[in-house]
Structures are given as structure tokens and as C-alpha cells.
Design a protein around this motif. Structure first.
Motif, mmCIF file in Angstrom:
data_model
loop_
_atom_site.group_PDB
_atom_site.id
_atom_site.type_symbol
_atom_site.label_atom_id
_atom_site.label_comp_id
_atom_site.label_asym_id
_atom_site.label_seq_id
_atom_site.Cartn_x
_atom_site.Cartn_y
_atom_site.Cartn_z
ATOM 1 N N LYS A 158 -4.810 -1.096 -8.950
ATOM 2 C CA LYS A 158 -5.156 -2.251 -8.121
ATOM 3 C C LYS A 158 -6.518 -2.808 -8.524
ATOM 4 O O LYS A 158 -6.721 -4.014 -8.601
ATOM 5 N N GLU A 159 -7.430 -1.905 -8.797
ATOM 6 C CA GLU A 159 -8.768 -2.326 -9.192
ATOM 7 C C GLU A 159 -8.722 -3.059 -10.535
ATOM 8 O O GLU A 159 -9.360 -4.095 -10.716
ATOM 9 N N ASP A 160 -7.919 -2.519 -11.465
ATOM 10 C CA ASP A 160 -7.779 -3.155 -12.781
ATOM 11 C C ASP A 160 -7.218 -4.569 -12.628
ATOM 12 O O ASP A 160 -7.682 -5.509 -13.262
ATOM 13 N N ARG A 208 -7.328 -6.486 -10.085
ATOM 14 C CA ARG A 208 -8.324 -7.366 -9.480
ATOM 15 C C ARG A 208 -9.346 -7.822 -10.516
ATOM 16 O O ARG A 208 -9.706 -8.979 -10.615
ATOM 17 N N SER A 209 -9.817 -6.871 -11.342
ATOM 18 C CA SER A 209 -10.862 -7.233 -12.293
ATOM 19 C C SER A 209 -10.300 -8.127 -13.397
ATOM 20 O O SER A 209 -11.002 -8.950 -13.948
ATOM 21 N N ARG A 221 -9.457 -13.934 1.085
ATOM 22 C CA ARG A 221 -10.391 -13.776 -0.041
ATOM 23 C C ARG A 221 -10.804 -15.158 -0.539
ATOM 24 O O ARG A 221 -10.061 -16.114 -0.381
ATOM 25 N N ARG A 237 -8.032 -10.231 -12.834
ATOM 26 C CA ARG A 237 -7.596 -11.415 -12.121
ATOM 27 C C ARG A 237 -6.139 -11.744 -12.433
ATOM 28 O O ARG A 237 -5.783 -12.894 -12.671
ATOM 29 N N ALA A 246 -4.783 3.256 -6.869
ATOM 30 C CA ALA A 246 -6.066 2.597 -6.569
ATOM 31 C C ALA A 246 -6.683 2.061 -7.856
ATOM 32 O O ALA A 246 -7.230 0.947 -7.882
ATOM 33 N N ARG A 247 -6.583 2.835 -8.945
ATOM 34 C CA ARG A 247 -7.148 2.388 -10.226
ATOM 35 C C ARG A 247 -6.422 1.136 -10.718
ATOM 36 O O ARG A 247 -7.047 0.192 -11.196
ATOM 37 N N GLU A 251 0.855 -1.177 0.000
ATOM 38 C CA GLU A 251 0.000 0.000 0.000
ATOM 39 C C GLU A 251 0.891 1.226 0.000
ATOM 40 O O GLU A 251 1.912 1.250 0.690
#
Lengths: 308, 169
Positions: A130-132, A134-135, A302, A137, A127-128, A113
Motif C-alpha cells: 500500500k505504501e509503495d 501511494r508513493s 485526501r 501514485r 502495508a508495504r 483492508e
């Protein structure tokens, strides 16, 4: 202007000044995080920090690339190099490179972080990303390998590992050297024909000969990408793991038995004493650097629906 | 100072990074453990244990069955959770609804500052006695209150065994 508007306008003004200020001033408004102060030292990291402080971003970028290309980069150094590269790329307006750097950083340390002191623009980008990830995978390489037990000399030494999500072009290797030697030898992990996640490395018998006295071998495991950047590992060249090579006739029960003919500097008692001093010193530093005697380990659980 | 400016203070402090250092997990290493669906369908609680002499242990072996049948009690480090509960093993009830909707669950474990640990997370199924569903074993080279070495966590997959993983605090 209403009186109660003044403090809020001042706050906004300060914020705008912080974002629009030249890099030198921005550095003062957003002081470097504790991580970079306590982080791992390498000549490239130190030089790149100075260059960033001086606003020499192109030079900093070249320095950081050189740092990433250097051999024997530890995980901590890798994280710091990518963090600084992301920051530099952002200052240069190269969001693609910043994104690439932070993706690599997350691959090396999935739980990383940014410090709260990082500039908001950087935090938003991070943050973007990390989100990408995650989506999409995108999953980090995982290496599961057990420490090598003490082994008999004069015969090949086989090591098995489970490696998941090994990227195309990446290599998994075991590095080893006889304790006291300078250079490491290496052997590649080879994929099992029947199980794509099972790998095997074999240290040849001539590298672990049987001798009349037991001796130590230092080793570490590393998965690196095509550019030799470390993606995962156990131990590293500076903090290797160790196993003992036993003489051919010696039984496992005789582990650790010391011959009286051993030179003084090979006596384990000497190194136990030195180790005790070193550990005592380290513990002292740890105790001094922190008022706590406990460290918090955050664990995030998770569910992975793709795993049955 | 007016109420509106008071409201802006925390925001300004956050944006300028002028506030105190976070006391949360940020900046420290953590374990991001992925749990397979098969485990998630049955898991009721997670039990966290930290062992001394981590590098001398085989995580592959430790993950095969209940930890309490493989190690001695004195090998387990005294732990503490965020609420101050202490024990050789800490048990956390799983928030399955949150996790199955794509969320995650965070656990905080306070470990004595030290070196060469192995951290084991065991998944337990509800029942009397509890059942072992699987575990994730991870080597911790060093634990201190600053920044620590990065860590790749082993995934928690179904390795169902007929043993009771319970460890008394």
C-alpha cells in the motif's frame, strides 16, 4: 528463570509456533476472516479455500487463476480471488506474485483492508504494498457514468462516460440485453478525440427497436484489463441496471403505463409484489445478520496535489 | 500476573488475532475521496448527504451545483456521525493542515441499512453564507453492517457556484 518471565516466554513461544507451524496448524491458529466466510461464493473460491486448508498451494494457485479467467466475475469475487491468491503465493514463497495479487486487489477495491485476523507476515507485506502504491501514485481506474434514462426505441442510444486512469490494454464496455434474454450484447466505449477522459458508447438502433409495447433492457458497465479482469464498473451481469424502451409514439409522460394486452408474467404489479417479497426477505436476512439498523460508511478524504 | 506479562497480553492478542472483531471501519467498504488542490485551498467544511433512489439519479447532474436546489428534503436519509449527532446532512470541519501535509481525514457516517442510495459530499468555503466549491457523488448499491460492494469514489474537483449548500439538520 524468574517467575514473572514465564508468561511472556509462553506468549513468545505461542507466537513462534504460530508462525513456524505447518499450514494446517497455522490455519487453526489464524482462523479465516469473516470476509471469507461471508464472501461471494464461486466454485473456484470454494475449491481454493479447501486446497489452502489442505496445504495444496500449487493446486490452489491454479484454481484461483482459473477463477480469475472465468467470465462474469463480480467485484466481490475478484477481491476474494486476489486475496486468496496473495495468501497462496506467500505460502509458496513467491512474494512477487503475492505483491502483484494485492496490487490488483487494491485496484479493484482501493479501500480494502486485510482483516485483523490475517497473519502478521501477510499484514506487513500488505502495508508495504500500500505504501509503495501511494508513493508511486498508482491510481485506480475511475468510471463516472450516469444511469441510462428511459429512451425511445428505433434510434441509436448514446451513453457518455468519464473514465480516468484507464490502463493500457484495458477496455470499457456497456453490456446489455433485453430483459428475459440470457446473453448480453456489448458495445465498446470509444475515446473522444478532444478529451482523453470522455468516452462514448452507442447501442445500435436495431438492438432497441420500437415496439407497440414498452419493454425493459438490462445493462451494466465494465472496465476490464487485457485479461478480462474487472477494474471498475456499475452494475454487473447478476445485478444489472435497467431502462425502459418506449414505443415510438409514446410520450415521456406516459412512462410506465401498462397495456391490458400484456401477458401476466410481464405485469409490473406481479414483479412489484415479487420484488417486495424479495426485498422483505433480504431485509430480514440483513436484520438477522446484524443487530444494528445502521451501517457505517467510512470516508477518507485526501488532497491530490497533481490535480489543480 | 506480573505487570510485565500484563503489558504483553494486548500484543499477544493482536498477533494471534484472538481479540474481538474490530469495531472500526476495517472490513467494510469505504469511500476514498481525492480532493483537488483548488478545492483544498478554500474548503472549510464537508457536508455529507445520502439520497434514496440512487440509481434513478444522475450523479453528473448532482455534482454541478448545490444539492439542496436539486432534491427534496424527504429524499435525504437521516444520518448519524460517530459522536451521535443526527441530521439529514452532516457537516465536518476540514483539518486542512493535516491534509496539505500529505495526510488524510477520516469521516464516519452511519447510514440506515438499505439499498439504492447515492452519497454526496459537498465541499463548502467559509463565509456567510457558505459557498459551494464542488461535490463528489457516488452510488451506494447496498448498505449493511457487514461487507458491502466495492465502490469507486468520484474525485472532488472545483466546480464553484454561487449557491449556499447548507442543509439544515
Amino acid at each position: 528463570m524468574h517467575r514473572h518471565d514465564l508468561p511472556s516466554r509462553l506468549g513468545v513461544l505461542l507466537l513462534v509456533m504460530g508462525l513456524a507451524a505447518p499450514p494446517g496448524l497455522a490455519h487453526n491458529l489464524f482462523p479465516p476472516p469473516a470476509l471469507s466466510q461471508l464472501g461471494p461464493a464461486s466454485p473456484e473460491i470454494t475449491r481454493a479455500r479447501e486446497q489452502i486448508d489442505n496445504g495444496e498451494f500449487e493446486e490452489a494457485r491454479r484454481t484461483l487463476q482459473a477463477g480469475l479467467d472465468a467470465p462474469d466475475v463480480t467485484d466481490d469475487q475478484l477481491v476474494e480471488l486476489y486475496r486468496l491468491l496473495g495468501l497462496t503465493a506467500l505460502y509458496l514463497g513467491d512474494e512477487n506474485q503475492a505483491r502483484e495479487a494485492y496490487e490488483k486487489l487494491l485496484q479493484a477495491r482501493p479501500d480494502y483492508e486485510l482483516p485483523r485476523t490475517a497473519p502478521p507476515k501477510l499484514r506487513a507485506l500488505y502495508a508495504r504494498i500500500k505504501e509503495d502504491i501511494r508513493s508511486r501514485r498508482v491510481r485506480p481506474v475511475t468510471l463516472d457514468v450516469s444511469p441510462v434514462p428511459n429512451s425511445r426505441g428505433g434510434q441509436p442510444l448514446e451513453v457518455s462516460a468519464t473514465i480516468q486512469e484507464l490502463a493500457l490494454g484495458a477496455r470499457a464496455r456497456m453490456f446489455y440485453r433485453r430483459a428475459g434474454d440470457q446473453a448480453y450484447n456489448s458495445v465498446d466505449f470509444v475515446k473522444d478525440r478532444n478529451d482523453k477522459e470522455q468516452f462514448r458508447a452507442v447501442v445500435p438502433a436495431y438492438d432497441v427497436p420500437a415496439e407497440s409495447e414498452p419493454y425493459e433492457v438490462e445493462y451494466y458497465f465494465e472496465v476490464a484489463d487485457a485479461a478480462q479482469r474487472r477494474l471498475a464498473g456499475r452494475g454487473d451481469s447478476f445485478q444489472p441496471l435497467m431502462f425502459q424502451v418506449l414505443p415510438q409514439q409514446q410520450t415521456a409522460a406516459a412512462d410506465g403505463e401498462v397495456s391490458s394486452g400484456r401477458p401476466w408474467y410481464k405485469s409490473p404489479w406481479l414483479w412489484v409484489a415479487v420484488g417486495a417479497v424479495a426485498i422483505g426477505g433480504t431485509a430480514g436476512v440483513v436484520a438477522l445478520s446484524s443487530s444494528e439498523d445502521r451501517g457505517r460508511v467510512p470516508i477518507t478524504i485526501r488532497v491530490d496535489p497533481s490535480q489543480p | 500476573m506480573s505487570p510485565s506479562s500484563l503489558k504483553l497480553l494486548p500484543l499477544a492478542a493482536l498477533l494471534c488475532g484472538c481479540g474481538p472483531e474490530s469495531s472500526g471501519p476495517t472490513g467494510r467498504f469505504g469511500l476514498d475521496v481525492v480532493m483537488s488542490s483548488a478545492v483544498a485551498n478554500e474548503v472549510h467544511a464537508l457536508q455529507v448527504t445520502v439520497l434514496t433512489r440512487g440509481s434513478s439519479r444522475s450523479c453528473t447532474e448532482l455534482q454541478r451545483t448545490c444539492l439542496n436546489s436539486q432534491v427534496k428534503r424527504e429524499d435525504m436519509v437521516a444520518l448519524q456521525d460517530a459522536r451521535g449527532n443526527e441530521g439529514r446532512a452532516l457537516r465536518f470541519t476540514v483539518d486542512l493542515a493535516a491534509m496539505q501535509n500529505g495526510g488524510s481525514q477520516s469521516l464516519d457516517v452511519d447510514v440506515p441499512v438499505g439499498r439504492d442510495y447515492a452519497l454526496v459530499i459537498e465541499a463548502m468555503a467559509v463565509g456567510s453564507p457558505s459557498r459551494f466549491l464542488g461535490s463528489s457523488c457516488n452510488y451506494l448499491k447496498v448498505v449493511n453492517s457487514g461487507d458491502n460492494a466495492p465502490l469507486v469514489a468520484a474525485p472532488l474537483v472545483l466546480t464553484e457556484q454561487s449557491c449556499d449548500p447548507s442543509i439544515a439538520p
